[in-house]
Design a protein around this motif. Sequence first.
Motif, PDB file in Angstrom:
ATOM      1  N   PHE A  23       0.783  -1.012  -0.039  1.00  9.84           N
ATOM      2  CA  PHE A  23       0.120   0.133   0.680  1.00  9.84           C
ATOM      3  C   PHE A  23       0.823   1.378  -0.019  1.00  9.84           C
ATOM      4  CE2 PHE A  23      -2.289  -3.366   1.697  1.00  9.84           C
ATOM      5  CZ  PHE A  23      -3.998  -3.084   1.131  1.00  9.84           C
ATOM      6  N   SER A  24       0.247   2.501  -0.290  1.00  5.68           N
ATOM      7  CA  SER A  24       0.920   3.729  -0.382  1.00  5.68           C
ATOM      8  C   SER A  24       0.164   4.915   1.132  1.00  5.68           C
ATOM      9  CB  SER A  24       1.250   4.283  -1.364  1.00  5.68           C
ATOM     10  OG  SER A  24       1.778   5.890  -1.434  1.00  5.68           O
ATOM     11  N   MET A  25       0.689   5.293   1.477  1.00  9.58           N
ATOM     12  CA  MET A  25       0.039   6.235   2.563  1.00  9.58           C
ATOM     13  C   MET A  25      -1.084   7.253   1.942  1.00  9.58           C
ATOM     14  SD  MET A  25       0.729   5.026   5.491  1.00  9.58           S
ATOM     15  CE  MET A  25      -0.211   6.740   6.582  1.00  9.58           C
ATOM     16  N   SER A  26      -0.792   6.970   0.904  1.00 10.62           N
ATOM     17  CA  SER A  26      -1.618   8.560  -0.355  1.00 10.62           C
ATOM     18  C   SER A  26      -2.730   7.370  -0.567  1.00 10.62           C
ATOM     19  CB  SER A  26      -0.587   8.701  -1.126  1.00 10.62           C
ATOM     20  OG  SER A  26      -0.468   7.780  -1.885  1.00 10.62           O
ATOM     21  N   ASP A  27      -2.850   6.371  -0.565  1.00 13.34           N
ATOM     22  CA  ASP A  27      -3.953   5.295  -0.888  1.00 13.34           C
ATOM     23  C   ASP A  27      -3.841   3.884  -0.139  1.00 13.34           C
ATOM     24  OD1 ASP A  27      -6.053   4.689  -2.076  1.00 13.34           O
ATOM     25  OD2 ASP A  27      -5.256   3.730  -4.040  1.00 13.34           O
ATOM     26  N   LEU A  28      -4.830   4.540   0.987  1.00 19.49           N
ATOM     27  CA  LEU A  28      -5.170   3.225   1.748  1.00 19.49           C
ATOM     28  C   LEU A  28      -6.547   2.805   1.265  1.00 19.49           C
ATOM     29  CD1 LEU A  28      -3.913   5.673   4.727  1.00 19.49           C
ATOM     30  CD2 LEU A  28      -2.600   2.975   3.223  1.00 19.49           C
ATOM     31  N   SER A  29      -7.398   2.560   0.656  1.00 18.10           N
ATOM     32  CA  SER A  29      -8.345   2.892   0.263  1.00 18.10           C
ATOM     33  C   SER A  29      -9.088   1.099   0.062  1.00 18.10           C
ATOM     34  CB  SER A  29      -9.199   2.648  -1.489  1.00 18.10           C
ATOM     35  OG  SER A  29      -8.437   2.717  -2.355  1.00 18.10           O
ATOM     36  N   GLY A  30      -7.745  -0.042  -0.252  1.00 21.62           N
ATOM     37  CA  GLY A  30      -7.527  -1.485  -0.996  1.00 21.62           C
ATOM     38  C   GLY A  30      -7.967  -1.976   0.848  1.00 21.62           C
ATOM     39  N   LEU A  31      -7.261  -0.942   2.433  1.00 20.43           N
ATOM     40  CA  LEU A  31      -6.895  -1.483   2.701  1.00 20.43           C
ATOM     41  C   LEU A  31      -8.523  -2.487   4.087  1.00 20.43           C
ATOM     42  CD1 LEU A  31      -4.750   0.511   5.308  1.00 20.43           C
ATOM     43  CD2 LEU A  31      -3.976  -2.042   4.551  1.00 20.43           C
ATOM     44  N   PRO A  32      -9.682  -2.051   3.757  1.00 22.32           N
ATOM     45  CA  PRO A  32     -10.451  -2.349   4.496  1.00 22.32           C
ATOM     46  C   PRO A  32     -10.851  -3.466   3.148  1.00 22.32           C
ATOM     47  CG  PRO A  32     -11.117  -0.583   3.971  1.00 22.32           C
ATOM     48  CD  PRO A  32      -9.947  -0.388   3.530  1.00 22.32           C
ATOM     49  N   LEU A  33     -10.886  -3.557   2.219  1.00 20.14           N
ATOM     50  CA  LEU A  33     -10.591  -5.194   0.838  1.00 20.14           C
ATOM     51  C   LEU A  33     -10.150  -5.685   1.572  1.00 20.14           C
ATOM     52  CD1 LEU A  33     -11.283  -2.593  -1.645  1.00 20.14           C
ATOM     53  CD2 LEU A  33     -12.929  -3.698  -0.922  1.00 20.14           C
ATOM     54  N   LEU A  34      -9.058  -5.895   2.460  1.00 18.64           N
ATOM     55  CA  LEU A  34      -7.675  -6.477   2.677  1.00 18.64           C
ATOM     56  C   LEU A  34      -8.323  -7.711   3.796  1.00 18.64           C
ATOM     57  CD1 LEU A  34      -4.895  -8.217   1.864  1.00 18.64           C
ATOM     58  CD2 LEU A  34      -4.286  -6.503   3.567  1.00 18.64           C
ATOM     59  N   TRP A  35      -8.443  -6.432   4.743  1.00 20.39           N
ATOM     60  CA  TRP A  35      -9.993  -7.197   5.582  1.00 20.39           C
ATOM     61  C   TRP A  35     -10.901  -8.458   5.386  1.00 20.39           C
ATOM     62  CZ3 TRP A  35      -7.613  -8.336  10.328  1.00 20.39           C
ATOM     63  CH2 TRP A  35      -6.605  -7.727  10.796  1.00 20.39           C
ATOM     64  N   GLN A  36     -11.819  -7.258   4.259  1.00 20.78           N
ATOM     65  CA  GLN A  36     -12.715  -8.123   4.099  1.00 20.78           C
ATOM     66  C   GLN A  36     -12.419  -9.289   3.489  1.00 20.78           C
ATOM     67  OE1 GLN A  36     -15.180  -5.991   1.069  1.00 20.78           O
ATOM     68  NE2 GLN A  36     -15.767  -4.074   3.585  1.00 20.78           N
ATOM     69  N   ARG A  37     -11.231  -9.757   2.812  1.00 23.21           N
ATOM     70  CA  ARG A  37     -10.220 -10.861   2.059  1.00 23.21           C
ATOM     71  C   ARG A  37     -10.345 -11.853   3.349  1.00 23.21           C
ATOM     72  NH1 ARG A  37      -5.431 -10.389  -1.337  1.00 23.21           N
ATOM     73  NH2 ARG A  37      -5.174 -12.454  -1.060  1.00 23.21           N
ATOM     74  N   PHE A  38     -10.252 -11.643   4.421  1.00 27.52           N
ATOM     75  CA  PHE A  38      -9.238 -11.892   5.328  1.00 27.52           C
ATOM     76  C   PHE A  38     -10.387 -12.712   6.642  1.00 27.52           C
ATOM     77  CE2 PHE A  38      -7.212 -12.705   9.621  1.00 27.52           C
ATOM     78  CZ  PHE A  38      -7.018 -14.059   9.271  1.00 27.52           C
ATOM     79  N   GLY A  39     -11.458 -11.873   6.296  1.00 29.32           N
ATOM     80  CA  GLY A  39     -12.669 -11.975   7.305  1.00 29.32           C
ATOM     81  C   GLY A  39     -12.628 -13.520   7.347  1.00 29.32           C
ATOM     82  N   PRO A  40     -12.874 -14.271   6.008  1.00 27.93           N
ATOM     83  CA  PRO A  40     -13.862 -15.525   6.331  1.00 27.93           C
ATOM     84  C   PRO A  40     -12.944 -16.681   6.876  1.00 27.93           C
ATOM     85  CG  PRO A  40     -14.356 -14.505   3.997  1.00 27.93           C
ATOM     86  CD  PRO A  40     -13.210 -13.692   4.941  1.00 27.93           C
ATOM     87  N   TYR A  41     -11.969 -15.966   7.348  1.00 31.17           N
ATOM     88  CA  TYR A  41     -10.718 -17.921   8.180  1.00 31.17           C
ATOM     89  C   TYR A  41     -10.561 -16.775   9.757  1.00 31.17           C
ATOM     90  CZ  TYR A  41      -9.304 -18.317   3.089  1.00 31.17           C
ATOM     91  OH  TYR A  41      -9.301 -18.273   1.813  1.00 31.17           O
ATOM     92  N   MET A  42     -10.969 -16.259   9.929  1.00 27.61           N
ATOM     93  CA  MET A  42     -11.201 -15.822  11.080  1.00 27.61           C
ATOM     94  C   MET A  42     -11.743 -16.485  11.705  1.00 27.61           C
ATOM     95  SD  MET A  42      -9.280 -12.854  11.916  1.00 27.61           S
ATOM     96  CE  MET A  42      -9.636 -11.914  13.561  1.00 27.61           C
ATOM     97  N   GLY A  43     -10.647 -17.245  12.784  1.00 25.06           N
ATOM     98  CA  GLY A  43     -11.081 -17.881  13.839  1.00 25.06           C
ATOM     99  C   GLY A  43     -11.255 -19.461  12.936  1.00 25.06           C
ATOM    100  N   LYS A  44     -10.507 -19.709  11.989  1.00 22.44           N
ATOM    101  CA  LYS A  44     -10.668 -20.785  11.516  1.00 22.44           C
ATOM    102  C   LYS A  44      -8.956 -21.487  10.851  1.00 22.44           C
ATOM    103  CE  LYS A  44     -15.413 -20.461   9.888  1.00 22.44           C
ATOM    104  NZ  LYS A  44     -15.864 -19.636   9.400  1.00 22.44           N
ATOM    105  N   VAL A  45      -8.123 -20.490  11.049  1.00 24.59           N
ATOM    106  CA  VAL A  45      -6.826 -20.545  10.717  1.00 24.59           C
ATOM    107  C   VAL A  45      -5.924 -22.161  11.163  1.00 24.59           C
ATOM    108  CG1 VAL A  45      -4.107 -19.745   9.992  1.00 24.59           C
ATOM    109  CG2 VAL A  45      -5.967 -18.319  10.097  1.00 24.59           C
TER     110      VAL A  45
END
Length: 155
Positions: A23-45
């Motif tokens: 990422f770049s400090m000038s564009d953090l818009s993808g951070l929530p998408l990364l967490w959304q992609r990871f979310g289904p794995y929470m507690g199941k890794v």
Amino acid sequence: MALTPARIEDGRALTLAGFAERFSMSDLSGLPLLWQRFGPYMGKVPGQHGQDGYGVCYHPDEQGGFDYLAGVEVVDTFGLPDGFITLSLEPRHYAVFEHRGSLQGLKGTFDGAFQWLAQSGEQQAHAALFERYPAVFNPMNPDAVMEIWIPLQRK
């Protein structure tokens, strides 16, 4: 406004696993998408230790770029899903700051933490900094609390 750390703490070694992107400090818009992609794995890794989530900023460059891992702590790296990466953090000395409420205000908490750092006489270590999201963290709850761990150089 400079924040005061909630505490100064000696952190333990952590092995984290999850998804990472640049990422770049000038564009953090993808951070929530990364967490959304990871979310289904929470507690199941496979090998997950505890229920906390971690957002780790590492490998910064002079242009404001950095790698960011959205993940969890693991006791071993066997059997991780395809696309997962692992990151090992050494034990370090940290200033820990609390952020309360919506993640929309997280930048302000980071800004306040770095203002404190500039005024404190402490020096940031050349190491990963991370966000720790307790298992009960709900970004929609205005009373939600998470932590920012900034690595400090030992004096």
